[in-house]
Design an enzyme around this catalytic site. Structure first.
Site, PDB file in Angstrom:
ATOM      1  N   HIS A 203       0.590  -1.209   0.093  1.00 20.61           N
ATOM      2  CA  HIS A 203       0.008   0.037   0.037  1.00 20.61           C
ATOM      3  C   HIS A 203       1.021   1.426  -0.118  1.00 20.61           C
ATOM      4  O   HIS A 203       0.537   2.371  -0.608  1.00 20.61           O
ATOM      5  CB  HIS A 203      -0.825   0.206   1.252  1.00 20.61           C
ATOM      6  CG  HIS A 203      -2.032  -0.744   1.087  1.00 20.61           C
ATOM      7  ND1 HIS A 203      -2.769  -1.006  -0.229  1.00 20.61           N
ATOM      8  CD2 HIS A 203      -2.729  -1.747   2.002  1.00 20.61           C
ATOM      9  CE1 HIS A 203      -3.807  -1.928   0.273  1.00 20.61           C
ATOM     10  NE2 HIS A 203      -3.652  -2.460   1.574  1.00 20.61           N
ATOM     11  N   ARG A 307      -8.225  -7.955 -13.916  1.00 20.43           N
ATOM     12  CA  ARG A 307      -8.035  -9.057 -12.927  1.00 20.43           C
ATOM     13  C   ARG A 307      -9.412  -9.266 -12.308  1.00 20.43           C
ATOM     14  O   ARG A 307     -10.138  -8.544 -11.648  1.00 20.43           O
ATOM     15  CB  ARG A 307      -7.134  -8.753 -11.955  1.00 20.43           C
ATOM     16  CG  ARG A 307      -5.731  -8.300 -12.497  1.00 20.43           C
ATOM     17  CD  ARG A 307      -4.753  -7.852 -11.338  1.00 20.43           C
ATOM     18  NE  ARG A 307      -3.487  -7.365 -11.664  1.00 20.43           N
ATOM     19  CZ  ARG A 307      -3.227  -5.934 -11.965  1.00 20.43           C
ATOM     20  NH1 ARG A 307      -4.308  -5.144 -11.746  1.00 20.43           N
ATOM     21  NH2 ARG A 307      -1.888  -5.557 -12.255  1.00 20.43           N
ATOM     22  N   GLU A 442       3.783 -15.962 -19.955  1.00 18.60           N
ATOM     23  CA  GLU A 442       4.507 -15.765 -18.795  1.00 18.60           C
ATOM     24  C   GLU A 442       5.242 -16.831 -18.193  1.00 18.60           C
ATOM     25  O   GLU A 442       5.920 -17.009 -17.225  1.00 18.60           O
ATOM     26  CB  GLU A 442       3.539 -15.169 -17.553  1.00 18.60           C
ATOM     27  CG  GLU A 442       2.229 -16.116 -17.739  1.00 18.60           C
ATOM     28  CD  GLU A 442       1.163 -15.572 -16.584  1.00 18.60           C
ATOM     29  OE1 GLU A 442       1.697 -14.693 -15.801  1.00 18.60           O
ATOM     30  OE2 GLU A 442       0.080 -15.964 -16.601  1.00 18.60           O
ATOM     31  N   ASP A 466       5.957 -12.796 -14.027  1.00 17.76           N
ATOM     32  CA  ASP A 466       6.158 -13.984 -13.942  1.00 17.76           C
ATOM     33  C   ASP A 466       7.215 -14.558 -14.971  1.00 17.76           C
ATOM     34  O   ASP A 466       8.064 -15.389 -14.595  1.00 17.76           O
ATOM     35  CB  ASP A 466       4.801 -14.858 -14.127  1.00 17.76           C
ATOM     36  CG  ASP A 466       4.265 -15.107 -12.703  1.00 17.76           C
ATOM     37  OD1 ASP A 466       4.919 -15.276 -11.844  1.00 17.76           O
ATOM     38  OD2 ASP A 466       2.979 -15.299 -12.653  1.00 17.76           O
ATOM     39  N   ARG A 476      10.323 -14.145  -7.014  1.00 14.27           N
ATOM     40  CA  ARG A 476       9.826 -12.472  -6.987  1.00 14.27           C
ATOM     41  C   ARG A 476       9.202 -12.217  -5.534  1.00 14.27           C
ATOM     42  O   ARG A 476       9.071 -10.880  -5.179  1.00 14.27           O
ATOM     43  CB  ARG A 476       9.055 -12.010  -8.199  1.00 14.27           C
ATOM     44  CG  ARG A 476       7.585 -12.499  -8.276  1.00 14.27           C
ATOM     45  CD  ARG A 476       6.829 -12.257  -9.438  1.00 14.27           C
ATOM     46  NE  ARG A 476       5.566 -12.697  -9.850  1.00 14.27           N
ATOM     47  CZ  ARG A 476       4.473 -12.125  -9.361  1.00 14.27           C
ATOM     48  NH1 ARG A 476       4.364 -11.049  -8.584  1.00 14.27           N
ATOM     49  NH2 ARG A 476       3.381 -12.701  -9.714  1.00 14.27           N
ATOM     50  N   CYS A 513       1.474  -6.398 -20.386  1.00 10.70           N
ATOM     51  CA  CYS A 513       0.533  -5.827 -19.191  1.00 10.70           C
ATOM     52  C   CYS A 513       1.404  -5.856 -17.897  1.00 10.70           C
ATOM     53  O   CYS A 513       0.831  -5.600 -16.815  1.00 10.70           O
ATOM     54  CB  CYS A 513      -0.717  -6.597 -19.291  1.00 10.70           C
ATOM     55  SG  CYS A 513      -0.567  -8.411 -18.763  1.00 10.70           S
TER      56      CYS A 513
END
Length: 583
Positions: A203, A307, A442, A466, A476, A513
């Site tokens: 955040h 998403r 990915e 990914d 990651r 993306c």
């Protein structure tokens, strides 16, 4: 929070701390150490008070917290959608029936005080979310902690320490910042943010980018190493924090910030202009969205990634076909004629749902997730596909499958779409027969067989997060491995080149993306490699459009050709620095 007027102290005990920049820019200011009062609630049980009185107190606290958050959301401007979205999620937590019932049961059945009932209920949910092992879900744990503290303060009649009104410019140093801390920041005086924890998707990072405040996260032991009022020079471009810089560094820091502010003004001006290279080549800019509340602004040409996980993660059960249909239709109607790329459910393995039993896996990123999970749960998959197809009658929808590893996966997914269409025809439901089908690239296996994949699909989008993780075998989620994941390395550029060449030869549409699409330092390379469609977060658009306007298409092609012939990521970055593109 440390009090007192910050004063510059130059050249005393100079040293450098490294971190990870999540919001670009530079700042020179005194440190302000933020040490919020930690909410502690010891185990406590009812003695002289009845359970129903305690339940009434808890209900009042829930109502007050909800009212306070609603007022906070109403105070945000139309351009502060990211902040509003975070606090809308807090209202959803407060309204969660399972959480509320757990609080009331703790009082009535366990005889807990209202404070302890709230604390224990939230602790249980936080632990469940943390065990999911996924960064996105871990953010929900931070949201629950923020809501917990708000409820306890409401019960105690306490006012939260605020960062909304500060007397002087400062660089804020904290262990971490909860959404309530960051959203209320005094943006006129907080010139930079430094935290000991955090990531690109925390955040703090999301809101720092939204506020365009330079920010470094993962600066270990910052609170113990930095003194209050000590002069700091934050250089996000170098991932570093200079503590007590000398006079020459202070002078350089002032120039660095001035250049950044000038660039920020240029970015603002670029937002209203078409996304074009210096010589007029048009590039399409899309947005990545994660909710049916998200708007598609005029400057966006398409939605490159919708998403759909929010429907599953914000519920206490699997969403019905009608619920999904309604959400997808809202997004399509807002987009008008602009394409919306709906990514089918990308969950499982590392992303768990508390109401759905999923296998525990030693290597969740290599496990039963996304499309693989959907193949194993056919009715779940068909329900989403039917909802999406029904929504296609209300806009320009295309469906994209994540975690595709082979042509077999593509053909199997397309067969599910055919089955869903057949069911809708039997039911007499309206849908578009021409919904375009695509894949996320990915996994290296499908990237290396991009020419074969291009024959099977209408389009594809490259998910760099990914793809980079799998190509370099670097988790990651592990900050200690960030140096091994190298999106600017020639190896990564070459795999992108292979994908783009294959889709160009096939005459099929290809976009990106992943995080790299929104990184202005990569823009010239991506255009030079052949990308003509980039999708990103709204906050990344101004910088990318400005980067586009500063390089010609032929120059970008020459740059990309040179970069793919180099040996290391450091050499590629050096090339970008030489051309004044790494900033």
């Amino acid at each position: 929070m440390a009090a007192g007027k910050p004063e510059l102290e130059v050249g005393q005990s100079r040293f450098v701390l490294k971190g990870h920049a999540v919001s670009q820019g530079a700042a020179l200011a005194p440190a302000l150490l933020y040490l919020p009062q930690k909410i502690e609630v010891p185990a406590s049980y009812l003695t002289g008070r009845s359970a129903e009185e305690a339940v009434s107190c808890a209900e009042h606290a829930l109502q007050k917290a909800d009212g306070d958050i609603a007022a906070l959301i109403a105070s945000f401007s139309a351009g502060e959608a990211e902040q509003a979205k975070i606090f809308s999620a807090h209202r959803e937590i407060l309204a969660d029936e399972e959480l509320r019932q757990t609080i009331f049961d703790n009082i009535r059945e366990e005889n807990m005080t209202a404070e302890y009932a709230v604390y224990a209920a939230c602790a249980m949910f936080i632990e469940l979310l943390k065990k999911a092992g996924d960064e996105t879900i871990a953010l929900r744990a931070a949201d629950v902690a923020d809501v917990r503290d708000r409820l306890v303060r409401a019960l105690r009649g306490q006012v939260r320490p605020s960062l909304s009104r500060l007397p002087d410019n400062c660089i804020l140093v904290a262990h971490d910042l909860l959404p309530s801390d960051t959203a209320s920041l005094d943006r006129a005086h907080v010139l930079g943010i430094v935290t000991e924890t955090g990531s690109d998707t925390s955040h703090t990072a999301i809101l720092a980018r939204s506020f365009r405040i330079p920010a470094l996260v993962g600066v270990k032991d910052a609170l113990s190493l930095v003194a209050d009022r000590q002069t700091l020079l934050l250089n996000a471009g170098a991932d570093e924090l200079i503590v007590s810089p000398d006079e020459a560094e202070c002078a350089a820091g002032k120039k660095l910030r001035a250049r950044w502010l000038e660039k920020r003004s240029a970015e603002d001006a670029s937002l209203a202009k078409p996304a074009c290279t210096k010589d007029g080549k048009r590039i399409q800019i899309g947005l990545n969205i994660g909710s049916d509340d998200d708007e598609l602004p005029d400057f966006a040409d398409f939605t490159g990634l919708f998403r759909t996980e929010f429907l599953y993660m914000n519920a206490d059960r699997l969403p019905t076909e009608d619920e999904q249909f309604a959400a997808y239709r809202r997004v399509l109607q807002k987009a008008g004629k602009r394409p919306v790329t709906l990514r089918t459910l990308d969950i499982g393995g590392d992303k768990t749902l508390r109401y759905m039993q999923l296998p525990k896996e030693a290597n969740p990123f290599l496990g039963k997730r996304a499309l693989r999970l959907c193949f194993g749960e056919p009715e779940l998959f068909l329900t989403q596909l039917r909802a999406a197809l029904r929504a296609s009658a209300f806009g320009n929808l295309q469906i994209m499958f994540p975690m595709v590893g082979s042509v077999d996966d593509i053909r199997r997914a397309k067969a599910f779409v055919d089955s869903a269409k057949a069911e809708l025809r039997t039911r007499g439901e309206a849908f578009s027969e021409n919904v375009r089908l695509g894949i996320m690239i990915e996994i290296p296996s499908i990237a290396m067989a991009a020419d074969l994949a291009a024959r099977e699909v209408d389009f594809a989008s490259i998910g760099t997060n990914d793809l980079c993780q799998y190509l370099f075998a670097a988790d990651r989620m592990n900050p200690d491995l960030s140096a091994y994941a190298q999106p600017f390395a020639p190896a990564f550029l070459r795999i992108l080149q292979n994908i783009l060449s294959a889709f160009k030869t096939a005459g099929k549409e290809i976009s990106m993306c992943g995080e790299l699409a929104g990184d202005p330092r990569a823009t010239a390379l991506l255009i030079g490699l052949g990308l003509q469609k980039l999708s990103m977060s709204a906050s990344a658009v101004p910088a990318v459009k400005l980067a586009l306007s500063r390089i010609g298409a032929m120059q970008a092609e020459s740059l990309a050709a040179e970069a793919t012939g180099l040996a290391t990521q450091a050499e590629v970055i050096g090339l970008l620095i030489k051309h004044d593109l790494w900033k």
